[in-house]
Design a protein around this motif. Structure first.
Motif, PDB file in Angstrom:
ATOM      1  N   LEU A  43      -5.664 103.419 -15.774  1.00 35.75           N
ATOM      2  CA  LEU A  43      -5.065 102.369 -14.943  1.00 35.75           C
ATOM      3  C   LEU A  43      -3.921 101.676 -15.690  1.00 35.75           C
ATOM      4  N   ASP A  44      -4.123 101.393 -16.971  1.00 33.05           N
ATOM      5  CA  ASP A  44      -3.069 100.756 -17.766  1.00 33.05           C
ATOM      6  C   ASP A  44      -1.854 101.673 -17.896  1.00 33.05           C
ATOM      7  N   HIS A  45      -2.100 102.954 -18.098  1.00 36.14           N
ATOM      8  CA  HIS A  45      -0.995 103.917 -18.218  1.00 36.14           C
ATOM      9  C   HIS A  45      -0.177 103.975 -16.927  1.00 36.14           C
ATOM     10  N   LEU A  46      -0.861 103.915 -15.797  1.00 36.66           N
ATOM     11  CA  LEU A  46      -0.170 103.958 -14.506  1.00 36.66           C
ATOM     12  C   LEU A  46       0.517 102.630 -14.195  1.00 36.66           C
ATOM     13  N   GLY A  47       0.106 101.561 -14.890  1.00 33.18           N
ATOM     14  CA  GLY A  47       0.731 100.266 -14.682  1.00 33.18           C
ATOM     15  C   GLY A  47       0.245  99.539 -13.441  1.00 33.18           C
ATOM     16  N   VAL A  48      -0.924  99.921 -12.957  1.00 29.39           N
ATOM     17  CA  VAL A  48      -1.466  99.286 -11.747  1.00 29.39           C
ATOM     18  C   VAL A  48      -2.171  97.979 -12.131  1.00 29.39           C
ATOM     19  N   GLU A  49      -2.023  96.962 -11.283  1.00 31.00           N
ATOM     20  CA  GLU A  49      -2.757  95.712 -11.491  1.00 31.00           C
ATOM     21  C   GLU A  49      -4.155  95.887 -10.923  1.00 31.00           C
ATOM     22  N   TYR A  50      -5.145  95.441 -11.693  1.00 36.81           N
ATOM     23  CA  TYR A  50      -6.524  95.573 -11.235  1.00 36.81           C
ATOM     24  C   TYR A  50      -7.371  94.462 -11.819  1.00 36.81           C
ATOM     25  N   VAL A  51      -8.546  94.296 -11.232  1.00 35.10           N
ATOM     26  CA  VAL A  51      -9.522  93.332 -11.693  1.00 35.10           C
ATOM     27  C   VAL A  51     -10.691  94.103 -12.288  1.00 35.10           C
ATOM     28  N   GLY A  52     -11.085  93.737 -13.497  1.00 36.83           N
ATOM     29  CA  GLY A  52     -12.257  94.328 -14.126  1.00 36.83           C
ATOM     30  C   GLY A  52     -13.452  93.401 -13.971  1.00 36.83           C
ATOM     31  N   VAL A  53     -14.585  93.945 -13.547  1.00 34.02           N
ATOM     32  CA  VAL A  53     -15.811  93.164 -13.393  1.00 34.02           C
ATOM     33  C   VAL A  53     -16.844  93.734 -14.362  1.00 34.02           C
ATOM     34  N   ASP A  54     -17.279  92.911 -15.321  1.00 33.45           N
ATOM     35  CA  ASP A  54     -18.214  93.343 -16.359  1.00 33.45           C
ATOM     36  C   ASP A  54     -19.641  93.316 -15.824  1.00 33.45           C
ATOM     37  N   VAL A  55     -20.218  94.498 -15.616  1.00 30.26           N
ATOM     38  CA  VAL A  55     -21.584  94.578 -15.079  1.00 30.26           C
ATOM     39  C   VAL A  55     -22.638  94.287 -16.147  1.00 30.26           C
ATOM     40  N   LEU A  56     -22.233  94.227 -17.415  1.00 29.01           N
ATOM     41  CA  LEU A  56     -23.196  93.942 -18.478  1.00 29.01           C
ATOM     42  C   LEU A  56     -23.593  92.467 -18.503  1.00 29.01           C
ATOM     43  N   ASP A  63     -27.222  96.774 -11.226  1.00 32.14           N
ATOM     44  CA  ASP A  63     -28.024  97.541 -10.263  1.00 32.14           C
ATOM     45  C   ASP A  63     -27.412  97.469  -8.863  1.00 32.14           C
ATOM     46  N   GLY A  64     -26.886  96.285  -8.512  1.00 31.71           N
ATOM     47  CA  GLY A  64     -26.360  96.064  -7.165  1.00 31.71           C
ATOM     48  C   GLY A  64     -25.161  96.922  -6.831  1.00 31.71           C
ATOM     49  N   ILE A  65     -24.278  97.157  -7.806  1.00 35.84           N
ATOM     50  CA  ILE A  65     -23.089  97.975  -7.517  1.00 35.84           C
ATOM     51  C   ILE A  65     -23.496  99.428  -7.277  1.00 35.84           C
ATOM     52  N   LYS A  66     -24.550  99.868  -7.937  1.00 35.43           N
ATOM     53  CA  LYS A  66     -25.042 101.241  -7.713  1.00 35.43           C
ATOM     54  C   LYS A  66     -25.607 101.389  -6.303  1.00 35.43           C
ATOM     55  N   VAL A  67     -26.272 100.340  -5.824  1.00 39.35           N
ATOM     56  CA  VAL A  67     -26.809 100.334  -4.457  1.00 39.35           C
ATOM     57  C   VAL A  67     -25.651 100.276  -3.460  1.00 39.35           C
ATOM     58  N   TYR A  68     -24.695  99.378  -3.729  1.00 41.24           N
ATOM     59  CA  TYR A  68     -23.559  99.172  -2.825  1.00 41.24           C
ATOM     60  C   TYR A  68     -22.811 100.483  -2.583  1.00 41.24           C
ATOM     61  N   SER A  69     -22.535 101.216  -3.648  1.00 42.52           N
ATOM     62  CA  SER A  69     -21.729 102.434  -3.542  1.00 42.52           C
ATOM     63  C   SER A  69     -22.569 103.681  -3.308  1.00 42.52           C
ATOM     64  N   ASP A  70     -23.884 103.564  -3.523  1.00 40.53           N
ATOM     65  CA  ASP A  70     -24.765 104.729  -3.530  1.00 40.53           C
ATOM     66  C   ASP A  70     -24.267 105.742  -4.564  1.00 40.53           C
ATOM     67  N   TRP A  71     -23.841 105.211  -5.723  1.00 38.71           N
ATOM     68  CA  TRP A  71     -23.323 106.018  -6.827  1.00 38.71           C
ATOM     69  C   TRP A  71     -24.076 105.591  -8.086  1.00 38.71           C
ATOM     70  N   PRO A  72     -24.619 106.538  -8.858  1.00 36.56           N
ATOM     71  CA  PRO A  72     -25.565 106.161  -9.924  1.00 36.56           C
ATOM     72  C   PRO A  72     -24.951 105.667 -11.233  1.00 36.56           C
TER      73      PRO A  72
END
Length: 111
Positions: A43-56, A63-72
């Protein structure tokens, strides 16, 4: 309202409130795993603006983001409300040029 509902609401509002969101381990400035670091580098190389959310910071968020996306796995990248994928998918899309094209088509890359 249950904690699960609160987390799902937080996730949804975060994704809808920003064009590009990366749910990751650590922060963009200090990734805490190699997979998160790889996506940050792309993302930094492409120069795109983004928001990082620390799940730790919160087990229920991790756990919730895994449920939300159905991605493990984490990290998870979202672009304009759409789940793109994790580190392997982002890397493959970057290498093929597909990620840059998708971001450019959505007007998210610097001119």
């Amino acid at each position: 309202m249950s904690e699960d509902t609160d987390i799902q609401t937080f996730i949804e509002q975060t994704i809808k409130g920003h064009d590009v969101v990366l749910f990751m381990k650590g922060s963009p400035e200090q990734p805490r795993c190699g997979f998160s670091s790889l996506v940050v580098q792309v993302l930094d190389h492409l120069g795109v603006e983004y928001v990082g959310v620390d799940v730790l910071q919160d087990d229920s968020l991790r756990d919730g983001i895994k449920v939300y996306s159905d991605w493990p796995t984490i990290p998870q990248l979202y672009v304009k409300d759409e789940f793109i994928g994790g580190a392997d998918i982002v890397r493959e899309m970057y290498q093929s040029g597909e990620l840059k094209t998708a971001l450019a088509d959505k007007g998210l890359l610097p001119a």
